[in-house]
Design a protein around this motif. Structure first.
Motif, PDB file in Angstrom:
ATOM      1  N   THR A   1      29.420  40.922  30.497  1.00 24.19           N
ATOM      2  CA  THR A   1      28.748  41.181  31.145  1.00 24.19           C
ATOM      3  C   THR A   1      28.582  40.822  32.398  1.00 24.19           C
ATOM      4  N   SER A   2      27.966  41.317  33.246  1.00 26.40           N
ATOM      5  CA  SER A   2      28.293  40.308  35.151  1.00 26.40           C
ATOM      6  C   SER A   2      27.587  39.652  35.812  1.00 26.40           C
ATOM      7  N   PRO A   3      28.587  38.830  36.411  1.00 28.87           N
ATOM      8  CA  PRO A   3      27.884  37.372  36.821  1.00 28.87           C
ATOM      9  C   PRO A   3      26.620  37.540  37.521  1.00 28.87           C
ATOM     10  N   GLN A   4      25.926  38.276  37.991  1.00 33.31           N
ATOM     11  CA  GLN A   4      24.363  38.338  38.329  1.00 33.31           C
ATOM     12  C   GLN A   4      24.085  38.550  37.120  1.00 33.31           C
ATOM     13  N   GLN A   5      23.996  39.224  36.437  1.00 29.02           N
ATOM     14  CA  GLN A   5      23.599  39.664  35.280  1.00 29.02           C
ATOM     15  C   GLN A   5      23.020  38.150  34.034  1.00 29.02           C
ATOM     16  N   TRP A   6      24.706  37.643  34.274  1.00 24.14           N
ATOM     17  CA  TRP A   6      24.155  36.072  33.337  1.00 24.14           C
ATOM     18  C   TRP A   6      23.558  35.386  34.198  1.00 24.14           C
ATOM     19  N   LEU A   7      23.698  35.102  35.083  1.00 22.72           N
ATOM     20  CA  LEU A   7      22.904  34.365  36.088  1.00 22.72           C
ATOM     21  C   LEU A   7      21.547  34.563  35.839  1.00 22.72           C
ATOM     22  N   LEU A   8      21.076  35.564  36.198  1.00 15.32           N
ATOM     23  CA  LEU A   8      19.576  36.270  35.937  1.00 15.32           C
ATOM     24  C   LEU A   8      19.196  35.931  34.544  1.00 15.32           C
ATOM     25  N   HIS A   9      19.754  35.917  33.117  1.00 18.25           N
ATOM     26  CA  HIS A   9      19.030  35.224  32.238  1.00 18.25           C
ATOM     27  C   HIS A   9      19.097  34.295  31.954  1.00 18.25           C
ATOM     28  N   GLN A  10      20.079  33.023  33.389  1.00 19.62           N
ATOM     29  CA  GLN A  10      20.101  31.298  32.901  1.00 19.62           C
ATOM     30  C   GLN A  10      19.020  31.464  33.498  1.00 19.62           C
ATOM     31  N   ARG A  11      18.464  31.707  34.934  1.00 22.57           N
ATOM     32  CA  ARG A  11      16.815  31.586  35.773  1.00 22.57           C
ATOM     33  C   ARG A  11      16.305  32.030  34.640  1.00 22.57           C
ATOM     34  N   LEU A  12      15.775  33.267  33.701  1.00 26.79           N
ATOM     35  CA  LEU A  12      14.674  33.383  32.603  1.00 26.79           C
ATOM     36  C   LEU A  12      14.939  32.109  32.082  1.00 26.79           C
ATOM     37  N   ASP A  13      15.908  31.790  31.383  1.00 33.20           N
ATOM     38  CA  ASP A  13      15.786  31.029  30.182  1.00 33.20           C
ATOM     39  C   ASP A  13      14.933  29.752  31.070  1.00 33.20           C
ATOM     40  N   ARG A  14      15.533  29.700  32.045  1.00 36.10           N
ATOM     41  CA  ARG A  14      15.028  27.998  32.886  1.00 36.10           C
ATOM     42  C   ARG A  14      13.878  28.027  33.434  1.00 36.10           C
ATOM     43  N   ALA A  15      13.193  29.310  33.165  1.00 35.85           N
ATOM     44  CA  ALA A  15      12.326  29.133  33.908  1.00 35.85           C
ATOM     45  C   ALA A  15      10.949  28.998  32.750  1.00 35.85           C
ATOM     46  N   ARG A  16      11.255  29.941  31.300  1.00 34.90           N
ATOM     47  CA  ARG A  16      10.165  29.752  30.296  1.00 34.90           C
ATOM     48  C   ARG A  16      10.765  28.231  29.709  1.00 34.90           C
ATOM     49  N   LEU A  17      11.670  28.243  29.825  1.00 39.99           N
ATOM     50  CA  LEU A  17      11.379  26.296  29.483  1.00 39.99           C
ATOM     51  C   LEU A  17      10.281  26.015  30.481  1.00 39.99           C
ATOM     52  N   LEU A  18      10.406  26.286  31.528  1.00 34.86           N
ATOM     53  CA  LEU A  18       9.549  24.916  32.234  1.00 34.86           C
ATOM     54  C   LEU A  18       8.151  25.305  32.329  1.00 34.86           C
ATOM     55  N   LEU A  19       7.811  26.996  31.580  1.00 35.45           N
ATOM     56  CA  LEU A  19       6.400  27.522  31.831  1.00 35.45           C
ATOM     57  C   LEU A  19       6.018  26.590  30.550  1.00 35.45           C
ATOM     58  N   GLU A  20       6.605  26.693  29.479  1.00 35.34           N
ATOM     59  CA  GLU A  20       6.625  26.120  28.086  1.00 35.34           C
ATOM     60  C   GLU A  20       6.198  24.677  28.033  1.00 35.34           C
ATOM     61  N   THR A  21       6.836  23.953  29.177  1.00 28.68           N
ATOM     62  CA  THR A  21       7.136  22.629  28.794  1.00 28.68           C
ATOM     63  C   THR A  21       5.676  21.676  30.431  1.00 28.68           C
ATOM     64  N   THR A  22       5.852  22.524  31.673  1.00 27.66           N
ATOM     65  CA  THR A  22       5.168  21.643  32.794  1.00 27.66           C
ATOM     66  C   THR A  22       4.171  22.388  32.994  1.00 27.66           C
ATOM     67  N   ASP A  23       3.036  21.798  33.558  1.00 28.67           N
ATOM     68  CA  ASP A  23       1.832  22.362  34.448  1.00 28.67           C
ATOM     69  C   ASP A  23       2.025  22.759  34.942  1.00 28.67           C
ATOM     70  N   ASP A  24       3.273  23.164  36.129  1.00 30.38           N
ATOM     71  CA  ASP A  24       3.729  23.671  37.414  1.00 30.38           C
ATOM     72  C   ASP A  24       2.708  24.204  37.698  1.00 30.38           C
ATOM     73  N   PRO A  25       2.169  24.878  39.502  1.00 29.42           N
ATOM     74  CA  PRO A  25       2.185  26.394  38.807  1.00 29.42           C
ATOM     75  C   PRO A  25       3.401  27.069  39.426  1.00 29.42           C
ATOM     76  N   VAL A  26       3.073  28.614  39.080  1.00 27.08           N
ATOM     77  CA  VAL A  26       4.252  29.736  38.578  1.00 27.08           C
ATOM     78  C   VAL A  26       4.966  29.721  39.849  1.00 27.08           C
TER      79      VAL A  26
END
Length: 329
Positions: free
Chosen positions: A262-287
């Motif tokens: 995959t491309s660097p940009q696409q790989w980076l997007l997936h890593q950031r989405l994974d981080r966002a999913r984890l933060l949404l599940e484990t914190t009460d921080d606003p979006v």
């Protein structure tokens, strides 16, 4: 408790059978008291089956676990996994009928590695796509021309039909299903127990010519991944990223795709989405804060990519897994 039925057959590979048993049954690793999956190994003809490793196994359940209450009170299967298959073996008509019937009742059907042959034979993927081991993709495409066969993915998820590439990619696929059902945090915790990456982005194309460097060689792409993973909340310029790998931009982009599929940009997007999913599940921080901490410029950008890649919204994802957490507690 969701019931996961795993199809065993005469001559099965013990490794392929052990993958869903390890992930969904947590065989051999600590199993929390509230672990939600109920695992059932089944076969067309229950009893003693040979394995290709030279030892036999005994299977208690037949195909009734797909649609009936079993003696221990477990219900019909919510997930049916076919962990590989014997090359050139033709699935029986009763087996294919049972798979189609389970699918009509809403059971998700999973083919790991050569298990995709059984899925293709069932007709459930006609006009759609399947993933299988890269070495078998051409043969599968010739045998089932109504199916689009992918050799460039580690796994593909159509919602009702999920298939994976070979061997280790079966672990990736099963972890993906846990992530889908239980959230990123649970999948990451399980991956740590298994000493696996919780999410491998990329494709199996990287394995056709083996792209892993020799042990005595430095891997600049691996180094670049670590560098970027530590800076997900920051803007990452492609030129700066290439410099971190001590490569030109052009060489970095080419070698990154060769290494990961995959491309660097696409790989980076997936890593950031994974981080966002984890933060949404484990914190009460606003979006808005979750977006910033995961490296998205705005909450609008996060919502756009969440919808495009995951088919849902950050708020809906949080509500889904927060509700599960409340029920569990």
């Amino acid at each position: 408790m969701p019931t996961v039925a795993v199809l065993a057959f005469d001559g099965i590979s013990p490794f392929h059978l052990s993958v869903p048993a390890l992930v969904f049954g947590r065989a051999g690793i600590d199993r929390p008291a509230d672990w939600p999956y109920r695992l059932r190994i089944c076969a067309e003809q229950p009893g003693e089956l040979a394995t290709e490793a030279g030892f036999d196994i005994t299977v208690r359940y037949g195909l009734e676990v797909l649609d009936e209450l079993t003696g221990d009170g477990s219900g019909p299967a919510d997930l049916l996994i076919v962990p590989s298959w014997i090359r050139d073996a033709v699935p029986s008509a009763p087996l294919l009928a049972a798979i189609r019937s389970a699918h009509r009742r809403g059971t998700r059907i999973v083919g790991l590695c050569l298990g995709s042959w059984v899925i293709a034979a069932s007709g459930l993927a006609d006009g759609r796509e399947l993933t299988t081991h890269w070495s078998d993709a051409e043969r599968l495409a010739r045998a089932h021309p109504a199916v689009r066969v992918r050799a460039d993915l580690l796994w593909s998820d159509l919602g009702d039909v999920i298939t994976s590439a070979g061997v280790a990619a079966a672990l990736d696929c099963c972890l993906h299903l846990v992530r889908t059902d239980l959230g990123s945090r649970t999948a990451a915790e399980l991956a740590r127990r298994l000493v696996l990456a919780p999410h491998r982005s990329g494709s199996q194309a990287q394995f056709v010519p083996v792209a892993v460097p020799a042990a005595d060689q430095d891997d600049p792409i691996e180094r670049a991944m670590v560098w970027a993973s530590a800076r997900l909340a920051e803007p990452i310029d492609l030129d700066a990223w290439a410099r971190a790998a001590a490569l030109s931009r052009r060489t970095f982009t080419r070698r990154f795709r060769d290494r990961t599929g995959t491309s660097p940009q696409q790989w980076l997007l997936h890593q950031r989405l994974d981080r966002a999913r984890l933060l949404l599940e484990t914190t009460d921080d606003p979006v808005e804060r979750v977006a910033g901490d995961a490296g998205f410029a705005t909450a609008v950008s996060l919502r756009h990519h969440f919808r495009q890649q995951l088919g849902t919204s950050p708020a809906a994802h949080r509500a889904q897994f927060r509700t599960r957490s409340l029920i569990k507690n």
